[in-house]
Design a protein around this motif. Structure first.
Motif, PDB file in Angstrom:
ATOM      1  N   PRO A  41      -2.574  39.343  -9.069  1.00 37.42           N
ATOM      2  CA  PRO A  41      -3.987  39.457  -9.464  1.00 37.42           C
ATOM      3  C   PRO A  41      -4.304  40.757 -10.194  1.00 37.42           C
ATOM      4  O   PRO A  41      -5.061  40.749 -11.174  1.00 37.42           O
ATOM      5  CB  PRO A  41      -4.738  39.379  -8.123  1.00 37.42           C
ATOM      6  N   LEU A  42      -3.727  41.878  -9.738  1.00 37.96           N
ATOM      7  CA  LEU A  42      -3.974  43.150 -10.407  1.00 37.96           C
ATOM      8  C   LEU A  42      -3.429  43.137 -11.826  1.00 37.96           C
ATOM      9  O   LEU A  42      -4.092  43.565 -12.771  1.00 37.96           O
ATOM     10  CB  LEU A  42      -3.346  44.299  -9.614  1.00 37.96           C
ATOM     11  N   THR A  43      -2.206  42.641 -11.981  1.00 35.43           N
ATOM     12  CA  THR A  43      -1.583  42.598 -13.305  1.00 35.43           C
ATOM     13  C   THR A  43      -2.387  41.741 -14.268  1.00 35.43           C
ATOM     14  O   THR A  43      -2.574  42.095 -15.439  1.00 35.43           O
ATOM     15  CB  THR A  43      -0.140  42.069 -13.196  1.00 35.43           C
ATOM     16  N   ALA A  44      -2.866  40.603 -13.762  1.00 39.55           N
ATOM     17  CA  ALA A  44      -3.637  39.700 -14.620  1.00 39.55           C
ATOM     18  C   ALA A  44      -4.958  40.314 -15.062  1.00 39.55           C
ATOM     19  O   ALA A  44      -5.520  39.905 -16.085  1.00 39.55           O
ATOM     20  CB  ALA A  44      -3.892  38.386 -13.881  1.00 39.55           C
ATOM     21  N   SER A  45      -5.433  41.311 -14.323  1.00 44.69           N
ATOM     22  CA  SER A  45      -6.732  41.907 -14.648  1.00 44.69           C
ATOM     23  C   SER A  45      -6.617  43.193 -15.459  1.00 44.69           C
ATOM     24  O   SER A  45      -7.636  43.739 -15.900  1.00 44.69           O
ATOM     25  CB  SER A  45      -7.505  42.211 -13.355  1.00 44.69           C
ATOM     26  N   ILE A  46      -5.390  43.694 -15.662  1.00 46.83           N
ATOM     27  CA  ILE A  46      -5.200  44.961 -16.379  1.00 46.83           C
ATOM     28  C   ILE A  46      -5.108  44.719 -17.883  1.00 46.83           C
ATOM     29  O   ILE A  46      -4.315  43.896 -18.345  1.00 46.83           O
ATOM     30  CB  ILE A  46      -3.928  45.679 -15.882  1.00 46.83           C
ATOM     31  N   ALA A  47      -5.916  45.451 -18.635  1.00 44.37           N
ATOM     32  CA  ALA A  47      -5.951  45.300 -20.098  1.00 44.37           C
ATOM     33  C   ALA A  47      -4.871  46.164 -20.738  1.00 44.37           C
ATOM     34  O   ALA A  47      -5.149  47.194 -21.369  1.00 44.37           O
ATOM     35  CB  ALA A  47      -7.329  45.681 -20.631  1.00 44.37           C
ATOM     36  N   ALA A  48      -3.623  45.745 -20.569  1.00 46.21           N
ATOM     37  CA  ALA A  48      -2.477  46.453 -21.156  1.00 46.21           C
ATOM     38  C   ALA A  48      -1.343  45.449 -21.322  1.00 46.21           C
ATOM     39  O   ALA A  48      -1.312  44.427 -20.626  1.00 46.21           O
ATOM     40  CB  ALA A  48      -2.038  47.610 -20.258  1.00 46.21           C
ATOM     41  N   PRO A  49      -0.404  45.702 -22.248  1.00 46.28           N
ATOM     42  CA  PRO A  49       0.730  44.791 -22.416  1.00 46.28           C
ATOM     43  C   PRO A  49       1.522  44.654 -21.121  1.00 46.28           C
ATOM     44  O   PRO A  49       1.675  45.626 -20.367  1.00 46.28           O
ATOM     45  CB  PRO A  49       1.560  45.468 -23.509  1.00 46.28           C
ATOM     46  N   ALA A  50       2.030  43.454 -20.863  1.00 51.90           N
ATOM     47  CA  ALA A  50       2.744  43.184 -19.614  1.00 51.90           C
ATOM     48  C   ALA A  50       3.944  44.111 -19.426  1.00 51.90           C
ATOM     49  O   ALA A  50       4.185  44.627 -18.336  1.00 51.90           O
ATOM     50  CB  ALA A  50       3.189  41.719 -19.581  1.00 51.90           C
ATOM     51  N   LEU A  51       4.716  44.324 -20.507  1.00 53.17           N
ATOM     52  CA  LEU A  51       5.890  45.191 -20.397  1.00 53.17           C
ATOM     53  C   LEU A  51       5.486  46.639 -20.112  1.00 53.17           C
ATOM     54  O   LEU A  51       6.179  47.354 -19.376  1.00 53.17           O
ATOM     55  CB  LEU A  51       6.719  45.120 -21.679  1.00 53.17           C
ATOM     56  N   ALA A  52       4.369  47.061 -20.668  1.00 53.77           N
ATOM     57  CA  ALA A  52       3.884  48.414 -20.407  1.00 53.77           C
ATOM     58  C   ALA A  52       3.453  48.561 -18.955  1.00 53.77           C
ATOM     59  O   ALA A  52       3.685  49.599 -18.321  1.00 53.77           O
ATOM     60  CB  ALA A  52       2.720  48.744 -21.343  1.00 53.77           C
ATOM     61  N   ILE A  53       2.824  47.530 -18.420  1.00 58.63           N
ATOM     62  CA  ILE A  53       2.438  47.551 -17.004  1.00 58.63           C
ATOM     63  C   ILE A  53       3.672  47.684 -16.128  1.00 58.63           C
ATOM     64  O   ILE A  53       3.702  48.465 -15.176  1.00 58.63           O
ATOM     65  CB  ILE A  53       1.660  46.272 -16.638  1.00 58.63           C
ATOM     66  N   ALA A  54       4.708  46.914 -16.470  1.00 54.89           N
ATOM     67  CA  ALA A  54       5.958  46.973 -15.697  1.00 54.89           C
ATOM     68  C   ALA A  54       6.562  48.374 -15.758  1.00 54.89           C
ATOM     69  O   ALA A  54       7.043  48.905 -14.750  1.00 54.89           O
ATOM     70  CB  ALA A  54       6.946  45.943 -16.238  1.00 54.89           C
ATOM     71  N   PHE A  55       6.542  48.981 -16.956  1.00 55.33           N
ATOM     72  CA  PHE A  55       7.092  50.329 -17.087  1.00 55.33           C
ATOM     73  C   PHE A  55       6.304  51.335 -16.271  1.00 55.33           C
ATOM     74  O   PHE A  55       6.876  52.125 -15.513  1.00 55.33           O
ATOM     75  CB  PHE A  55       7.114  50.758 -18.556  1.00 55.33           C
ATOM     76  N   TRP A  56       4.994  51.333 -16.414  1.00 55.93           N
ATOM     77  CA  TRP A  56       4.183  52.366 -15.782  1.00 55.93           C
ATOM     78  C   TRP A  56       4.200  52.272 -14.262  1.00 55.93           C
ATOM     79  O   TRP A  56       4.174  53.297 -13.576  1.00 55.93           O
ATOM     80  CB  TRP A  56       2.749  52.316 -16.303  1.00 55.93           C
ATOM     81  N   ARG A  57       4.263  51.084 -13.691  1.00 57.23           N
ATOM     82  CA  ARG A  57       4.292  50.990 -12.231  1.00 57.23           C
ATOM     83  C   ARG A  57       5.585  51.573 -11.672  1.00 57.23           C
ATOM     84  O   ARG A  57       5.611  52.138 -10.590  1.00 57.23           O
ATOM     85  CB  ARG A  57       4.083  49.550 -11.758  1.00 57.23           C
ATOM     86  N   ASN A  58       6.676  51.453 -12.434  1.00 57.16           N
ATOM     87  CA  ASN A  58       7.936  52.047 -12.001  1.00 57.16           C
ATOM     88  C   ASN A  58       7.996  53.536 -12.309  1.00 57.16           C
ATOM     89  O   ASN A  58       8.475  54.328 -11.495  1.00 57.16           O
ATOM     90  CB  ASN A  58       9.118  51.316 -12.658  1.00 57.16           C
TER      91      ASN A  58
END
Length: 319
Positions: A41-58
């Motif tokens: 749910p958090l990922t679906a609501s974040i206005a950023a590219p999916a790969l960028a979200i994956a990078f930043w969380r790590n």
């Protein structure tokens, strides 16, 4: 006055201690599942590219772990043997594959469908254990077949919606396979390596590989709003540090089968959060599919009881 213990009392002490440890790990696993349930749910609501979200969380998780890793676990990191180090790096690579496939799927199909498919990890864990020489009981195979049937039903639901949703389902399914390898490698490394040292090497590897992927694909790594950065921070704390890190903590004692199977609880958890928060209700036909998947994975849990656990396959000797 000297107090003496009987043999039975003395023998009971380690058992009681072990039981308390298992209860603690089960509680930690429950917290981990609650954390990862917020991921979709958090990922679906974040206005950023999916790969960028994956990078930043790590990357943010690495930043949070660095003081502990370098100040309190520097010796362990320096003393990592070649094999544990390579396995930890391989686990990080599989985690990168997992994120790179799953997070984009959340923008292609529903949160409920994507999460249900990615949590088929126990199925692939069982198959990988079989390839490694274990012989799972019949109950595991029955549960696996039932869960696969649920996956087919769920995929058919999204196929009727759009080809894009079907592609998202395929990515989520591939992410579940990658997660199985990640859990199995983590269980192997954690036999001799502490949680912080293993998690640090794993997340660092994942972050580097995802950074390269973002740069190659052109995914924007900045320019976000303050709300987006806050959501990324919340995602890191809940899904990464409380989710994946605690899973890495308990996989040593609970084992890869139980740990990966418990992840199935992410599916109804994420669906409930998505329904309440995002108002994203899955199609009516998806509900029986989710029920079939959960029923199949429940059989896998039952099969892990003492006496039903996997046995090593031994080659028979001819006379």
């Amino acid at each position: 006055m000297t107090t003496t213990r009987t043999r039975s009392e003395a023998a009971a002490l380690p058992t009681a201690g072990a039981s308390a440890s298992v209860r603690t790990d089960v509680a930690l696993l429950a917290v981990a599942i609650a954390g990862v349930s917020l991921s979709a749910p958090l990922t679906a609501s974040i206005a950023a590219p999916a790969l960028a979200i994956a990078f930043w969380r790590n990357a943010m998780a690495v930043g949070a772990l660095t003081p502990f890793a370098l100040l309190r676990h520097r010796g362990e990191l320096r003393g990592l043997g070649r094999r544990p180090l390579l396995l930890a790096v391989a686990a990080g690579a599989l985690l990168a594959v997992h994120f790179a496939m799953w997070l984009p799927s959340l923008h292609m199909t529903s949160v409920a469908s994507s999460t249900a498919l990615v949590t088929t990890t126990p199925i692939w864990t069982t198959l990988l254990l079989r390839l490694r020489g274990h012989r799972p009981p019949a109950l595991v195979w029955a549960g696996t077949a039932l869960a696969v049937l649920g996956v087919v039903i769920l995929t058919g639901v999204d196929l009727a919606v759009s080809p894009r949703a079907l592609a998202g389902d395929a990515l989520a399914l591939g992410a579940g396979m990658a997660a199985a390898g990640y859990v199995l490698l983590g269980a192997e490394v954690r036999r001799t390596v502490g949680t912080v040292a293993y998690t640090y090497v794993c997340y660092f590897t994942t972050a580097v590989l995802l950074l390269v992927t973002c740069l190659v694909s052109g995914a924007a790594l900045g320019g976000y709003s303050g709300r987006t950065w806050l959501a990324l921070a919340v995602l890191t704390v809940t899904a990464q540090l409380l989710g994946h890190s605690l899973i890495n903590r308990v996989v040593k004692s609970l084992g890869p089968s139980v740990t990966s199977t418990a992840i199935l609880l992410e599916s109804p958890g994420a669906a409930l959060i998505a329904a309440l928060w995002l108002g994203q209700l899955p199609p009516v036909a998806a509900y029986p599919a989710l029920a079939v998947i959960l029923a199949g994975l429940a059989l896998v849990i039952m099969a892990d009881r003492p006496g039903n656990r996997p046995r090593r396959v031994r080659a028979s000797r001819s006379a």
